[in-house]
Design a protein around this motif. Structure first.
Motif, mmCIF file in Angstrom:
data_model
loop_
_atom_site.group_PDB
_atom_site.id
_atom_site.type_symbol
_atom_site.label_atom_id
_atom_site.label_comp_id
_atom_site.label_asym_id
_atom_site.label_seq_id
_atom_site.Cartn_x
_atom_site.Cartn_y
_atom_site.Cartn_z
ATOM 1 N N UNK A 49 -6.794 49.498 40.729
ATOM 2 C CA UNK A 49 -5.934 48.346 40.473
ATOM 3 C C UNK A 49 -6.008 47.376 41.638
ATOM 4 N N UNK A 50 -5.190 46.324 41.573
ATOM 5 C CA UNK A 50 -5.235 45.296 42.619
ATOM 6 C C UNK A 50 -3.872 45.040 43.247
ATOM 7 N N UNK A 51 -3.004 46.010 43.304
ATOM 8 C CA UNK A 51 -1.653 45.825 43.834
ATOM 9 C C UNK A 51 -1.649 46.040 45.344
ATOM 10 N N UNK A 52 -1.793 44.949 46.108
ATOM 11 C CA UNK A 52 -1.881 45.047 47.565
ATOM 12 C C UNK A 52 -0.564 45.459 48.211
ATOM 13 N N UNK A 53 0.564 45.060 47.640
ATOM 14 C CA UNK A 53 1.859 45.415 48.210
ATOM 15 C C UNK A 53 2.077 46.914 48.206
ATOM 16 N N UNK A 54 1.740 47.546 47.106
ATOM 17 C CA UNK A 54 1.884 48.992 46.992
ATOM 18 C C UNK A 54 0.928 49.701 47.938
ATOM 19 N N UNK A 55 -0.239 49.137 48.128
ATOM 20 C CA UNK A 55 -1.233 49.769 48.986
ATOM 21 C C UNK A 55 -0.734 49.873 50.420
ATOM 22 N N UNK A 56 -0.117 48.838 50.924
ATOM 23 C CA UNK A 56 0.389 48.868 52.299
ATOM 24 C C UNK A 56 1.494 49.915 52.445
ATOM 25 N N UNK A 57 2.367 49.990 51.446
ATOM 26 C CA UNK A 57 3.442 50.984 51.484
ATOM 27 C C UNK A 57 2.884 52.399 51.442
ATOM 28 N N UNK A 58 1.922 52.625 50.541
ATOM 29 C CA UNK A 58 1.322 53.953 50.432
ATOM 30 C C UNK A 58 0.548 54.316 51.691
ATOM 31 N N UNK A 59 -0.156 53.340 52.256
ATOM 32 C CA UNK A 59 -0.885 53.572 53.507
ATOM 33 C C UNK A 59 0.043 54.136 54.578
ATOM 34 N N UNK A 60 1.148 53.451 54.788
ATOM 35 C CA UNK A 60 2.055 53.879 55.857
ATOM 36 C C UNK A 60 2.733 55.205 55.517
ATOM 37 N N UNK A 61 3.096 55.404 54.244
ATOM 38 C CA UNK A 61 3.747 56.660 53.851
ATOM 39 C C UNK A 61 2.795 57.844 54.017
ATOM 40 N N UNK A 62 1.568 57.684 53.570
ATOM 41 C CA UNK A 62 0.591 58.775 53.684
ATOM 42 C C UNK A 62 0.278 59.046 55.148
ATOM 43 N N UNK A 63 0.105 57.998 55.913
ATOM 44 C CA UNK A 63 -0.184 58.164 57.338
ATOM 45 C C UNK A 63 0.950 58.915 58.042
ATOM 46 N N UNK A 64 2.183 58.551 57.719
ATOM 47 C CA UNK A 64 3.352 59.216 58.312
ATOM 48 C C UNK A 64 3.392 60.695 57.917
ATOM 49 N N UNK A 65 3.159 60.988 56.633
ATOM 50 C CA UNK A 65 3.181 62.379 56.175
ATOM 51 C C UNK A 65 2.056 63.200 56.794
ATOM 52 N N UNK A 66 0.890 62.594 56.955
ATOM 53 C CA UNK A 66 -0.225 63.305 57.593
ATOM 54 C C UNK A 66 0.116 63.660 59.043
ATOM 55 N N UNK A 67 0.767 62.741 59.737
ATOM 56 C CA UNK A 67 1.165 63.016 61.124
ATOM 57 C C UNK A 67 2.204 64.131 61.182
ATOM 58 N N UNK A 68 3.152 64.112 60.253
ATOM 59 C CA UNK A 68 4.167 65.168 60.221
ATOM 60 C C UNK A 68 3.533 66.525 59.935
ATOM 61 N N UNK A 69 2.604 66.553 58.990
ATOM 62 C CA UNK A 69 1.933 67.811 58.658
ATOM 63 C C UNK A 69 1.115 68.310 59.845
ATOM 64 N N UNK A 70 0.500 67.401 60.562
ATOM 65 C CA UNK A 70 -0.258 67.801 61.749
ATOM 66 C C UNK A 70 0.675 68.411 62.798
ATOM 67 N N UNK A 71 1.857 67.826 62.965
ATOM 68 C CA UNK A 71 2.829 68.377 63.920
ATOM 69 C C UNK A 71 3.270 69.781 63.510
ATOM 70 N N UNK A 72 3.529 69.971 62.223
ATOM 71 C CA UNK A 72 3.946 71.290 61.741
ATOM 72 C C UNK A 72 2.824 72.300 61.960
ATOM 73 N N UNK A 73 1.589 71.904 61.651
ATOM 74 C CA UNK A 73 0.455 72.809 61.862
ATOM 75 C C UNK A 73 0.276 73.145 63.340
ATOM 76 N N UNK A 74 0.461 72.162 64.199
ATOM 77 C CA UNK A 74 0.349 72.401 65.639
ATOM 78 C C UNK A 74 1.430 73.370 66.103
ATOM 79 N N UNK A 75 2.620 73.200 65.567
ATOM 80 C CA UNK A 75 3.725 74.099 65.906
ATOM 81 C C UNK A 75 3.414 75.530 65.444
#
Length: 172
Positions: A49-75
């Motif tokens: 699709x071509x929804x740029x607004x949603x893409x920016x939101x998903x980018x930041x949400x996924x990036x945040x969740x990936x960082x959290x998962x990395x922290x949990x794995x490191x722990x």
């Protein structure tokens, strides 16, 4: 019965607390992985699709969740390597592989979306240039201003073609 740490049962108490902490970390990892899976499914749909607004939101949400998962794995990794919880090493390895797979897929999808956006932008620039050229050609008239605009459009078009040929020549 509540276990109160005393010098005699301290090691047992310590292992129970560590096991509970590891269990909570595993729950957290599973929860984050489920959220990431939902977001990644949305991100996959976004590629078509071509929804740029949603893409920016998903980018930041996924990036945040990936960082959290990395922290949990490191722990969890710190708990496994500090001793006493070797039984969780296989589970930790699995969660680390899942994180790596999610990271790779996210970066692949994000680069695909960016390539599509760049392609669309280039097409729009070309369409705009073509509209301008047509407007100038249709304008006709004998005014000197119109003639200068036509000449400018022609020069711009030829310069663009030369740049394309230069880039093709330099790439080969």
């Amino acid at each position: 019965m509540v276990l109160v740490p005393t010098p005699r049962n301290y090691s047992c108490y310590f292992l129970i607390i560590r096991a509970q902490s590891m269990f909570l970390a595993l729950q957290s990892a599973r929860k984050l992985e489920a959220q990431l899976d939902e977001h990644m499914n949305s991100y996959r749909r976004l590629v078509s699709t071509k929804d740029d607004g949603t893409q920016a939101e998903l980018d930041s949400a996924i990036d945040r969740l990936l960082k959290q998962l990395k922290q949990v794995n490191t722990q969890m990794q710190a708990w496994v390597t500090s001793g006493g919880l070797e039984t969780y090493s296989h589970t930790l390895t699995r969660h680390m592989e899942i994180l790596e797979d999610l990271n790779q897929e996210f970066y692949r999808l994000r680069s695909s979306i960016r390539a599509k956006q760049e392609h669309a932008s280039l097409l729009e620039d070309f369409r705009e240039f073509d509209r301008t050229r047509l407007d100038l050609e249709e304008g006709g008239g004998g005014s000197q201003e119109q003639a200068l605009l036509k000449e400018h459009a022609s020069i711009s078009r030829n310069t663009g073609q030369v740049r394309v040929w230069e880039s093709c020549f330099l790439c080969s």
